[in-house]
Design a protein around this motif. Sequence first.
Motif, PDB file in Angstrom:
ATOM      1  N   UNK A 110       6.505   0.048 -12.653  1.00 16.30           N
ATOM      2  CA  UNK A 110       7.347  -1.091 -13.017  1.00 16.30           C
ATOM      3  C   UNK A 110       6.620  -2.436 -13.033  1.00 16.30           C
ATOM      4  N   UNK A 111       5.391  -2.467 -12.566  1.00 10.87           N
ATOM      5  CA  UNK A 111       4.682  -3.738 -12.409  1.00 10.87           C
ATOM      6  C   UNK A 111       3.330  -3.693 -13.105  1.00 10.87           C
ATOM      7  N   UNK A 112       2.696  -4.846 -13.269  1.00  9.23           N
ATOM      8  CA  UNK A 112       1.364  -4.872 -13.889  1.00  9.23           C
ATOM      9  C   UNK A 112       0.355  -4.023 -13.118  1.00  9.23           C
ATOM     10  N   UNK A 113      -0.668  -3.535 -13.833  1.00  9.87           N
ATOM     11  CA  UNK A 113      -1.724  -2.743 -13.199  1.00  9.87           C
ATOM     12  C   UNK A 113      -2.460  -3.576 -12.165  1.00  9.87           C
ATOM     13  N   UNK A 114      -2.774  -2.936 -11.054  1.00  5.71           N
ATOM     14  CA  UNK A 114      -3.528  -3.618  -9.998  1.00  5.71           C
ATOM     15  C   UNK A 114      -4.643  -2.691  -9.547  1.00  5.71           C
ATOM     16  N   UNK A 174       0.833  -1.205   0.000  1.00  7.30           N
ATOM     17  CA  UNK A 174       0.000   0.000   0.000  1.00  7.30           C
ATOM     18  C   UNK A 174       0.870   1.259   0.000  1.00  7.30           C
ATOM     19  N   UNK A 175       1.899   1.288   0.836  1.00  8.92           N
ATOM     20  CA  UNK A 175       2.787   2.449   0.919  1.00  8.92           C
ATOM     21  C   UNK A 175       3.515   2.724  -0.394  1.00  8.92           C
ATOM     22  N   UNK A 176       3.744   1.691  -1.190  1.00  7.75           N
ATOM     23  CA  UNK A 176       4.532   1.824  -2.418  1.00  7.75           C
ATOM     24  C   UNK A 176       3.703   1.713  -3.690  1.00  7.75           C
ATOM     25  N   UNK A 177       2.399   1.785  -3.553  1.00  7.93           N
ATOM     26  CA  UNK A 177       1.508   1.573  -4.695  1.00  7.93           C
ATOM     27  C   UNK A 177       1.889   2.445  -5.894  1.00  7.93           C
ATOM     28  N   UNK A 178       1.973   3.746  -5.707  1.00  7.89           N
ATOM     29  CA  UNK A 178       2.269   4.647  -6.828  1.00  7.89           C
ATOM     30  C   UNK A 178       3.647   4.373  -7.416  1.00  7.89           C
ATOM     31  N   UNK A 179       4.612   4.112  -6.565  1.00 13.16           N
ATOM     32  CA  UNK A 179       5.978   3.846  -7.027  1.00 13.16           C
ATOM     33  C   UNK A 179       6.049   2.548  -7.841  1.00 13.16           C
ATOM     34  N   UNK A 180       5.441   1.479  -7.346  1.00 10.63           N
ATOM     35  CA  UNK A 180       5.508   0.183  -8.024  1.00 10.63           C
ATOM     36  C   UNK A 180       4.737   0.162  -9.345  1.00 10.63           C
ATOM     37  N   UNK A 181       3.710   0.983  -9.467  1.00 13.69           N
ATOM     38  CA  UNK A 181       2.895   0.957 -10.683  1.00 13.69           C
ATOM     39  C   UNK A 181       3.687   1.326 -11.932  1.00 13.69           C
ATOM     40  N   UNK A 194      11.793  -6.132  -5.469  1.00 11.20           N
ATOM     41  CA  UNK A 194      11.498  -4.712  -5.354  1.00 11.20           C
ATOM     42  C   UNK A 194      11.878  -4.240  -3.959  1.00 11.20           C
ATOM     43  N   UNK A 195      11.884  -2.944  -3.787  1.00 10.84           N
ATOM     44  CA  UNK A 195      12.251  -2.355  -2.498  1.00 10.84           C
ATOM     45  C   UNK A 195      11.411  -1.105  -2.265  1.00 10.84           C
ATOM     46  N   UNK A 196      11.105  -0.862  -1.022  1.00 12.74           N
ATOM     47  CA  UNK A 196      10.376   0.326  -0.595  1.00 12.74           C
ATOM     48  C   UNK A 196      11.089   1.559  -1.152  1.00 12.74           C
ATOM     49  N   UNK A 197      10.341   2.476  -1.716  1.00 14.44           N
ATOM     50  CA  UNK A 197      10.937   3.654  -2.334  1.00 14.44           C
ATOM     51  C   UNK A 197      11.813   4.428  -1.337  1.00 14.44           C
ATOM     52  N   UNK A 198      11.389   4.519  -0.097  1.00 11.73           N
ATOM     53  CA  UNK A 198      12.118   5.305   0.906  1.00 11.73           C
ATOM     54  C   UNK A 198      13.425   4.647   1.359  1.00 11.73           C
ATOM     55  N   UNK A 199      13.647   3.371   1.009  1.00 11.77           N
ATOM     56  CA  UNK A 199      14.840   2.655   1.476  1.00 11.77           C
ATOM     57  C   UNK A 199      15.836   2.383   0.349  1.00 11.77           C
ATOM     58  N   UNK A 200      15.632   2.977  -0.800  1.00  8.79           N
ATOM     59  CA  UNK A 200      16.545   2.776  -1.919  1.00  8.79           C
ATOM     60  C   UNK A 200      17.874   3.494  -1.680  1.00  8.79           C
ATOM     61  N   UNK A 201      18.905   3.012  -2.360  1.00  6.79           N
ATOM     62  CA  UNK A 201      20.187   3.684  -2.350  1.00  6.79           C
ATOM     63  C   UNK A 201      21.116   3.302  -1.210  1.00  6.79           C
TER      64      UNK A 201
END
Length: 183
Positions: free
Chosen positions: A37-41, A28-35, A103-110
């Motif tokens: 790169x991943x199939x529509x949900x 849920x927290x990463x919905x916009x970020x993952x969309x 995949x990884x949480x957007x806030x924990x990248x890098x």
Amino acid sequence: MIKEFESDRLIIRGSNMDYLEAIASYYTENRDFFEKYEPERDDVYYSLEYQKRLLEFEVANMEKMISVYYYYSLKEEPDKVIGSLSFSRIRKEPYASTIFGYNIHEAYQGHGYCTEACEASIDVLIEEADIHRIESRVLPDNLKSIRVLERLGFFCEGFERASILIGGDFRDHLRYAWINEYY
């Protein structure tokens, strides 16, 4: 299959109903970020009930060694899922292969967390499932993901035109592979 293990900074756990709420929150927290790169949900995918059904499916497939899903957390934040990875279509000889995703949480990248989790999980998979070849697909513009694969020792095998449905369109992907030289 080993259901929980650690790397230097992470706790990596196989699909487990005990972590349902943490996993559902992660998506849920990463919905916009993952969309990107991943199939529509649709909205149902993000409901706790739907995530519960998915997790039950993952647990059953892990027991049969059809696929394996791992979720990882920082050791200092063990109840927060910051990433996931999967080995799907696990096939025995003569193929001895699997398809790998992560995949990884957007806030924990890098910070190298995704690479660390992937490396530790590949080691466990090789030990437990006797795999010779791992394949992964990545969007050509997903440079961060490409760097993860290359740090893990994957090599680009080619270009797949219109190969995976992302955001309503079949998008081109690069196919990467890793070969277990000790098979």
